[in-house]
Design a protein around this motif. Sequence first.
Motif, PDB file in Angstrom:
ATOM      1  N   TYR A  99       0.812  -1.088   0.145  1.00  0.00           N
ATOM      2  CA  TYR A  99      -0.128  -0.075   0.083  1.00  0.00           C
ATOM      3  C   TYR A  99       0.995   1.274   0.100  1.00  0.00           C
ATOM      4  N   ILE A 100       0.230   2.279  -0.658  1.00  0.00           N
ATOM      5  CA  ILE A 100       0.824   3.737  -0.266  1.00  0.00           C
ATOM      6  C   ILE A 100       0.053   4.232   0.535  1.00  0.00           C
ATOM      7  N   VAL A 101       0.418   4.904   1.759  1.00  0.00           N
ATOM      8  CA  VAL A 101      -0.286   5.615   2.642  1.00  0.00           C
ATOM      9  C   VAL A 101       0.189   6.981   2.508  1.00  0.00           C
ATOM     10  N   GLY A 102      -0.664   8.072   2.230  1.00  0.00           N
ATOM     11  CA  GLY A 102      -0.241   9.247   2.559  1.00  0.00           C
ATOM     12  C   GLY A 102      -1.356  10.344   2.210  1.00  0.00           C
ATOM     13  N   PHE A 103      -1.044  11.273   1.117  1.00  0.00           N
ATOM     14  CA  PHE A 103      -2.063  12.263   0.675  1.00  0.00           C
ATOM     15  C   PHE A 103      -2.060  12.362  -0.675  1.00  0.00           C
ATOM     16  N   LYS A 104      -3.162  12.256  -1.332  1.00  0.00           N
ATOM     17  CA  LYS A 104      -3.567  12.339  -2.827  1.00  0.00           C
ATOM     18  C   LYS A 104      -4.299  13.429  -3.021  1.00  0.00           C
ATOM     19  N   LYS A 105      -4.014  13.776  -4.494  1.00  0.00           N
ATOM     20  CA  LYS A 105      -4.251  15.078  -5.267  1.00  0.00           C
ATOM     21  C   LYS A 105      -4.452  14.722  -6.616  1.00  0.00           C
ATOM     22  N   ARG A 106      -5.695  14.991  -7.413  1.00  0.00           N
ATOM     23  CA  ARG A 106      -5.585  14.950  -8.903  1.00  0.00           C
ATOM     24  C   ARG A 106      -4.922  16.093  -9.485  1.00  0.00           C
ATOM     25  N   ALA A 131       6.786  11.939  10.525  1.00  0.00           N
ATOM     26  CA  ALA A 131       7.245  11.105  11.595  1.00  0.00           C
ATOM     27  C   ALA A 131       5.923  10.055  11.615  1.00  0.00           C
ATOM     28  N   ASP A 132       4.747  10.395  11.444  1.00  0.00           N
ATOM     29  CA  ASP A 132       3.693   9.228  11.712  1.00  0.00           C
ATOM     30  C   ASP A 132       3.885   8.329  10.107  1.00  0.00           C
ATOM     31  N   LEU A 133       4.102   9.017   9.158  1.00  0.00           N
ATOM     32  CA  LEU A 133       4.259   8.289   7.995  1.00  0.00           C
ATOM     33  C   LEU A 133       5.434   7.280   7.886  1.00  0.00           C
ATOM     34  N   LYS A 134       6.628   7.971   8.394  1.00  0.00           N
ATOM     35  CA  LYS A 134       7.730   6.977   8.359  1.00  0.00           C
ATOM     36  C   LYS A 134       7.521   5.625   9.324  1.00  0.00           C
ATOM     37  N   SER A 135       6.796   6.048  10.354  1.00  0.00           N
ATOM     38  CA  SER A 135       6.488   4.878  11.429  1.00  0.00           C
ATOM     39  C   SER A 135       5.739   3.795  10.828  1.00  0.00           C
ATOM     40  N   LEU A 136       5.078   4.076   9.688  1.00  0.00           N
ATOM     41  CA  LEU A 136       4.358   2.950   8.999  1.00  0.00           C
ATOM     42  C   LEU A 136       5.130   2.291   7.915  1.00  0.00           C
ATOM     43  N   CYS A 137       6.077   2.838   7.376  1.00  0.00           N
ATOM     44  CA  CYS A 137       6.890   2.372   6.313  1.00  0.00           C
ATOM     45  C   CYS A 137       7.580   0.990   6.814  1.00  0.00           C
ATOM     46  N   GLU A 140      11.078  -1.290   1.288  1.00  0.00           N
ATOM     47  CA  GLU A 140      11.613  -0.675   0.126  1.00  0.00           C
ATOM     48  C   GLU A 140      10.654  -0.395  -0.857  1.00  0.00           C
ATOM     49  N   PRO A 141      10.675   0.977  -1.328  1.00  0.00           N
ATOM     50  CA  PRO A 141      11.657   1.823  -0.883  1.00  0.00           C
ATOM     51  C   PRO A 141      11.474   2.791   0.211  1.00  0.00           C
ATOM     52  N   LYS A 142      12.290   2.928   1.112  1.00  0.00           N
ATOM     53  CA  LYS A 142      12.173   3.422   2.351  1.00  0.00           C
ATOM     54  C   LYS A 142      12.024   5.001   2.401  1.00  0.00           C
ATOM     55  N   GLY A 143      11.203   5.582   3.282  1.00  0.00           N
ATOM     56  CA  GLY A 143      10.960   7.103   3.140  1.00  0.00           C
ATOM     57  C   GLY A 143       9.912   7.506   2.424  1.00  0.00           C
ATOM     58  N   ILE A 144       9.735   9.060   2.285  1.00  0.00           N
ATOM     59  CA  ILE A 144       8.735   9.528   1.946  1.00  0.00           C
ATOM     60  C   ILE A 144       8.811   9.383   0.180  1.00  0.00           C
ATOM     61  N   LEU A 145       7.660   8.941  -0.583  1.00  0.00           N
ATOM     62  CA  LEU A 145       7.453   8.759  -1.970  1.00  0.00           C
ATOM     63  C   LEU A 145       6.826   9.765  -2.508  1.00  0.00           C
ATOM     64  N   SER A 146       6.872   9.965  -3.905  1.00  0.00           N
ATOM     65  CA  SER A 146       6.154  10.643  -4.624  1.00  0.00           C
ATOM     66  C   SER A 146       5.748   9.617  -5.726  1.00  0.00           C
ATOM     67  N   VAL A 147       4.199   9.433  -5.826  1.00  0.00           N
ATOM     68  CA  VAL A 147       3.627   8.223  -6.505  1.00  0.00           C
ATOM     69  C   VAL A 147       2.595   8.704  -7.416  1.00  0.00           C
ATOM     70  N   GLN A 163      -1.766  11.911  -7.817  1.00  0.00           N
ATOM     71  CA  GLN A 163      -0.378  12.210  -7.310  1.00  0.00           C
ATOM     72  C   GLN A 163      -0.442  11.822  -5.740  1.00  0.00           C
ATOM     73  N   TYR A 164       0.249  10.974  -5.388  1.00  0.00           N
ATOM     74  CA  TYR A 164       0.353  10.846  -3.885  1.00  0.00           C
ATOM     75  C   TYR A 164       1.870  11.166  -3.279  1.00  0.00           C
ATOM     76  N   ILE A 165       1.608  11.635  -1.945  1.00  0.00           N
ATOM     77  CA  ILE A 165       2.832  11.697  -1.237  1.00  0.00           C
ATOM     78  C   ILE A 165       2.691  10.937   0.176  1.00  0.00           C
ATOM     79  N   GLY A 166       3.732   9.892   0.152  1.00  0.00           N
ATOM     80  CA  GLY A 166       3.489   8.822   1.241  1.00  0.00           C
ATOM     81  C   GLY A 166       4.509   7.798   1.234  1.00  0.00           C
ATOM     82  N   VAL A 167       4.268   6.883   1.953  1.00  0.00           N
ATOM     83  CA  VAL A 167       4.985   5.859   2.110  1.00  0.00           C
ATOM     84  C   VAL A 167       4.657   4.238   1.575  1.00  0.00           C
ATOM     85  N   ALA A 168       5.713   3.604   1.381  1.00  0.00           N
ATOM     86  CA  ALA A 168       5.106   2.044   1.060  1.00  0.00           C
ATOM     87  C   ALA A 168       5.159   1.605   2.442  1.00  0.00           C
TER      88      ALA A 168
END
Length: 250
Positions: A99-106, A131-137, A140-147, A163-168
């Motif tokens: 899963y990608i967990v974070g924020f989404k925008k069209r 910090a909350d997102l990284k605790s879910l990750c 790989e790939p580790k850290g904040i991602l642009s999806v 477009q998502y910004i979040g973590v795997a």
Amino acid sequence: MFSFLAGMPLGEYIRRRRLSVAGILLQTEPVKVIDLALQLGYESPEAFSKAFQAMHGVTPSQAKNKNIVLKVLPPMTFQLTIKGGIEMNYRIVEKNAFYIVGFKKRITIQFKGINPHMNSLIQKLTPQIIADLKSLCDMEPKGILSVSANFQERTAEGSELDQYIGVATSKTASNDFDILHVEASTWAVFKVVGTFLDAIQDTWAKIYAEWFPTSGYELTGGPELLWNESPDTSRPDYKSEIWIPVCRMN
């Protein structure tokens, strides 16, 4: 090779170029037909006159008159353009569903420069949210991602995508974030080193223009991931990774 590039045999091109030059000389210089025939390599004035009339529709003598319409074949030039030939570092990775967990925008696709539609997403990344997102990750790939996902048209600038910004992550228990389910897939992972954002956009273009046509892989239609090494993008050797879901061509 010449015939393939020019669309006519080499001999035909030479003949038509000679007759083009002949027409120009007859209209601009006080030249005799017999001398011109020999100058251009014809065995006799008769052979020259026959060839000249076949191309121009008039005899060499008539060509000396004013208001006579002649044909011309301009000199042909060739340009050599070399594409590719630049090394691309990539690896193939197999991943289970996640899963990608974070924020989404069209938003709309922009190939060059910073996309202004990303600002509202980036502004949500407060230190606490990061910090909350990284605790879910937990993968790989580790850290904040642009999806980038759900493309309207993947290679058309101005078309829309999610477009998502979040973590795997393998975790889905979160009511505070948008969630994108990513199917199990094979991933082509491209290493990018250079000036942010130019190096990323150049590599993305090479992936589609040069790597896919020769790799034996094709797109699956899944999301594309971008990992960056740090928030500080000022380094000239800034490192990123582009993850693209692929499958073997049939």
